[in-house]
Design a protein around this motif. Structure first.
Motif, PDB file in Angstrom:
ATOM      1  N   GLY A   1      49.585  45.543  36.671  1.00  0.00           N
ATOM      2  CA  GLY A   1      49.797  46.067  38.067  1.00  0.00           C
ATOM      3  C   GLY A   1      49.830  47.455  38.566  1.00  0.00           C
ATOM      4  O   GLY A   1      51.187  48.072  39.259  1.00  0.00           O
TER       5      GLY A   1
ATOM      6  N   LYS B   1      39.710  51.622  36.974  1.00  0.00           N
ATOM      7  CA  LYS B   1      40.802  52.105  35.745  1.00  0.00           C
ATOM      8  C   LYS B   1      40.310  54.294  35.524  1.00  0.00           C
ATOM      9  O   LYS B   1      41.271  54.728  35.527  1.00  0.00           O
ATOM     10  CB  LYS B   1      40.301  51.652  34.690  1.00  0.00           C
ATOM     11  CG  LYS B   1      40.284  50.080  34.365  1.00  0.00           C
ATOM     12  CD  LYS B   1      42.063  49.715  34.888  1.00  0.00           C
ATOM     13  CE  LYS B   1      42.126  48.258  35.275  1.00  0.00           C
ATOM     14  NZ  LYS B   1      41.548  47.322  35.681  1.00  0.00           N
TER      15      LYS B   1
ATOM     16  N   TYR C   1      39.118  39.673  39.052  1.00  0.00           N
ATOM     17  CA  TYR C   1      40.095  39.841  39.674  1.00  0.00           C
ATOM     18  C   TYR C   1      39.664  40.418  41.454  1.00  0.00           C
ATOM     19  O   TYR C   1      39.962  39.285  41.725  1.00  0.00           O
ATOM     20  CB  TYR C   1      40.115  41.652  38.995  1.00  0.00           C
ATOM     21  CG  TYR C   1      40.464  42.008  37.909  1.00  0.00           C
ATOM     22  CD1 TYR C   1      42.012  41.774  37.553  1.00  0.00           C
ATOM     23  CD2 TYR C   1      39.634  42.265  36.250  1.00  0.00           C
ATOM     24  CE1 TYR C   1      42.294  42.004  36.416  1.00  0.00           C
ATOM     25  CE2 TYR C   1      39.566  42.168  36.006  1.00  0.00           C
ATOM     26  CZ  TYR C   1      41.273  42.213  35.628  1.00  0.00           C
ATOM     27  OH  TYR C   1      41.991  43.013  33.803  1.00  0.00           O
TER      28      TYR C   1
ATOM     29  N   GLY D   1      34.688  45.789  38.581  1.00  0.00           N
ATOM     30  CA  GLY D   1      34.436  44.820  37.067  1.00  0.00           C
ATOM     31  C   GLY D   1      33.360  43.661  37.221  1.00  0.00           C
ATOM     32  O   GLY D   1      32.973  42.856  36.524  1.00  0.00           O
TER      33      GLY D   1
ATOM     34  N   THR E   1      37.934  46.229  43.041  1.00  0.00           N
ATOM     35  CA  THR E   1      38.266  47.318  42.428  1.00  0.00           C
ATOM     36  C   THR E   1      37.711  47.874  41.582  1.00  0.00           C
ATOM     37  O   THR E   1      37.924  47.841  40.183  1.00  0.00           O
ATOM     38  CB  THR E   1      39.904  46.941  41.897  1.00  0.00           C
ATOM     39  OG1 THR E   1      39.423  45.175  41.699  1.00  0.00           O
ATOM     40  CG2 THR E   1      40.880  47.224  42.489  1.00  0.00           C
TER      41      THR E   1
ATOM     42  N   CYS F   1      45.458  42.256  40.918  1.00  0.00           N
ATOM     43  CA  CYS F   1      46.701  42.717  40.364  1.00  0.00           C
ATOM     44  C   CYS F   1      46.721  42.444  38.965  1.00  0.00           C
ATOM     45  O   CYS F   1      46.781  40.684  38.697  1.00  0.00           O
ATOM     46  CB  CYS F   1      48.472  42.590  41.022  1.00  0.00           C
ATOM     47  SG  CYS F   1      48.990  42.608  39.864  1.00  0.00           S
ATOM     48  N   GLY F   2      46.296  42.999  38.014  1.00  0.00           N
ATOM     49  CA  GLY F   2      46.257  42.277  36.492  1.00  0.00           C
ATOM     50  C   GLY F   2      47.115  42.594  36.402  1.00  0.00           C
ATOM     51  O   GLY F   2      47.540  42.298  35.204  1.00  0.00           O
TER      52      GLY F   2
ATOM     53  N   LYS G   1      42.701  56.026  36.964  1.00  0.00           N
ATOM     54  CA  LYS G   1      44.176  55.914  35.712  1.00  0.00           C
ATOM     55  C   LYS G   1      44.319  56.848  34.725  1.00  0.00           C
ATOM     56  O   LYS G   1      45.108  57.960  34.775  1.00  0.00           O
ATOM     57  CB  LYS G   1      44.677  55.218  35.632  1.00  0.00           C
ATOM     58  CG  LYS G   1      45.023  54.162  36.958  1.00  0.00           C
ATOM     59  CD  LYS G   1      45.439  52.466  36.209  1.00  0.00           C
ATOM     60  CE  LYS G   1      45.007  51.479  36.794  1.00  0.00           C
ATOM     61  NZ  LYS G   1      45.878  49.859  36.227  1.00  0.00           N
TER      62      LYS G   1
HETATM   63  C1  LIG Z   1      42.083  46.167  36.460  1.00  0.00           C
HETATM   64  C2  LIG Z   1      41.831  45.581  36.903  1.00  0.00           C
HETATM   65  C3  LIG Z   1      42.213  45.154  37.974  1.00  0.00           C
HETATM   66  C4  LIG Z   1      43.875  45.063  38.246  1.00  0.00           C
HETATM   67  O1  LIG Z   1      44.107  46.963  38.440  1.00  0.00           O
HETATM   68  P1  LIG Z   1      45.602  46.326  37.549  1.00  0.00           P
HETATM   69  O2  LIG Z   1      46.073  47.935  37.978  1.00  0.00           O
HETATM   70  O3  LIG Z   1      45.588  47.010  36.351  1.00  0.00           O
HETATM   71  O4  LIG Z   1      46.648  45.450  38.321  1.00  0.00           O
HETATM   72  C5  LIG Z   1      41.502  44.564  39.522  1.00  0.00           C
HETATM   73  N1  LIG Z   1      39.699  44.574  39.734  1.00  0.00           N
HETATM   74  C6  LIG Z   1      39.537  45.047  37.917  1.00  0.00           C
HETATM   75  C7  LIG Z   1      37.883  45.325  37.940  1.00  0.00           C
HETATM   76  C8  LIG Z   1      40.035  45.764  37.269  1.00  0.00           C
HETATM   77  O5  LIG Z   1      39.535  45.941  36.136  1.00  0.00           O
END
Ligand SMILES: *Cc1c(COP(=O)(O)O)cnc(C)c1O
Length: 343
Positions: free
Chosen positions: A187, A36, A275, A306, A304, A184-185, A39
């Motif tokens: 997007g 995140k 995720y 988490g 990603t 993908c959560g 972004k």
């Molecule tokens: C939010 C998230 C995602 C997914 O990313 P998006 O851009 O929301 O699709 C993947 N992994 C983790 C750990 C996240 O926090």
């Protein structure tokens, strides 16, 4: 902390000649870890440019996005308002200090809880609007960040990540990737990776494993994001999306959690349950079911982040965790270091 490292990931039972590498976006920071922050770099820049004094965002009770937003907002001296979705049974209770909530609450983020039913009925946009209206009436200058930071502006985060990746590949000289795999959560991550890969020299195929909605929803959502950047492309041509939802968002089978545990034991990589754990689980299942599709390919899995979400699963994981024992001190063991310390 960019660029995030890339290294080979020695997963068990890969198809013949398949190599899996991992890009460690889980190491993009500590409190600010995960995808995140990429972004938020763009979104919070816009918030500051617009003269905001606080930000509002929305997510699940263990949202990594909300935690990262709270951290980044405080770095910029912005107040942070979080609307968090939880179960009907818990919505009127103290949410506690587990995982992401500990960081958010230490930072003094303002937390509004809503039930899943309220969230489903009203939707994230109207909920954020309601809070925005209240803050405006108090004379504040709120900036709303959508769920997961996934609008067209936030998408730049992973377009930029592909540029970073291109430079890492150029510097290392040897590794070229055929495929990029990511969970993908909301997007935005796959939209940025897919568009970036298409427009860069990378040309890797992007595979997304969805952990909440169905693939059709995400093809449409990604289309909206890339239309907002005037890409002129069709989402179906730049990303392949498969379902990895399982029991539902943020819910895990015992098998998935055992997978997270087994991968940690075998490779030292701790995946998150919501995720990357589901994404890697589905990727390996697809490799086992369709080995010819993956045979001999060089695959880059994007971790990603988490990790804090795992704390919410300790009860479900306790039977899987590694062993322990009371140390055997039956024989007499003379002390070897000096005394006078507390222990
Ligand atoms: C939010 C998230 C995602 C997914 O990313 P998006 O851009 O929301 O699709 C993947 N992994 C983790 C750990 C996240 O926090």
């Amino acid at each position: 902390q960019f660029p995030t490292p890339i290294h080979q990931w020695n997963l068990p039972n890969l198809p013949e000649g398949t190599e899996v590498w991992i890009k460690r976006d889980d190491l993009s920071g500590m409190q600010l870890s995960g995808n995140k922050v990429r972004k938020l770099e763009f979104l919070l820049s816009d918030a500051v440019a617009q003269g905001a004094d606080c930000v509002i965002t929305v997510g699940g009770i263990q949202s990594n996005h909300c935690r990262a937003t709270a951290v980044a907002a405080k770095y910029l001296n912005l107040d942070c308002y979080l609307i968090l979705r939880t179960s009907k049974l818990l919505v009127d209770q103290d949410p506690g200090l587990v995982g992401n909530l500990l960081v958010e609450r230490l930072l003094g983020a303002h937390i509004d809880l809503v039930s899943k039913e309220e969230y489903g009925k009203i939707g994230s946009v109207a909920l954020a609007d309601l809070l925005k209206k209240r803050l405006l009436e108090e004379g504040r200058k709120p900036y709303v960040i959508p769920v997961g930071g996934s609008n067209s502006l936030g998408t730049w985060g992973y377009i930029e990540a592909v540029r970073e990746l291109e430079q890492q590949i150029q510097l290392s000289g040897d590794v070229q990737f055929d495929d990029i795999v990511v969970a993908c959560g909301s997007g935005g991550t796959i939209a940025g990776l897919a568009l970036g890969s298409k427009l860069s020299s990378l040309k890797a195929k992007v595979h997304a494993f969805s952990v909440c909605d169905d693939p059709e929803y995400f093809y449409d959502y990604v289309q909206g994001l890339i239309d907002g950047l005037q890409s002129g492309l069709d989402s179906h041509d730049i990303v392949s999306i498969q379902n990895a939802k399982g029991l539902g968002y943020a819910m895990n089978t015992a098998e998935e959690l055992k997978f997270v545990k087994d991968i940690a034991t075998a490779t030292g990589i701790v995946l998150d349950p919501v995720y990357s754990g589901k994404g890697a689980y589905a990727m390996l299942k697809d490799m086992a079911d369709n080995p010819s599709k993956w045979k001999g390919r060089k695959v880059l899995f994007v971790h990603t982040g988490g990790l804090l979400g795992l704390y919410d699963k300790v009860d479900q994981m306790s039977s899987l965790a590694g062993s322990w024992r009371r140390m055997d001190l039956e024989e007499s063991v003379p002390r070897k270091d000096g005394t006078g310390k507390m222990f």
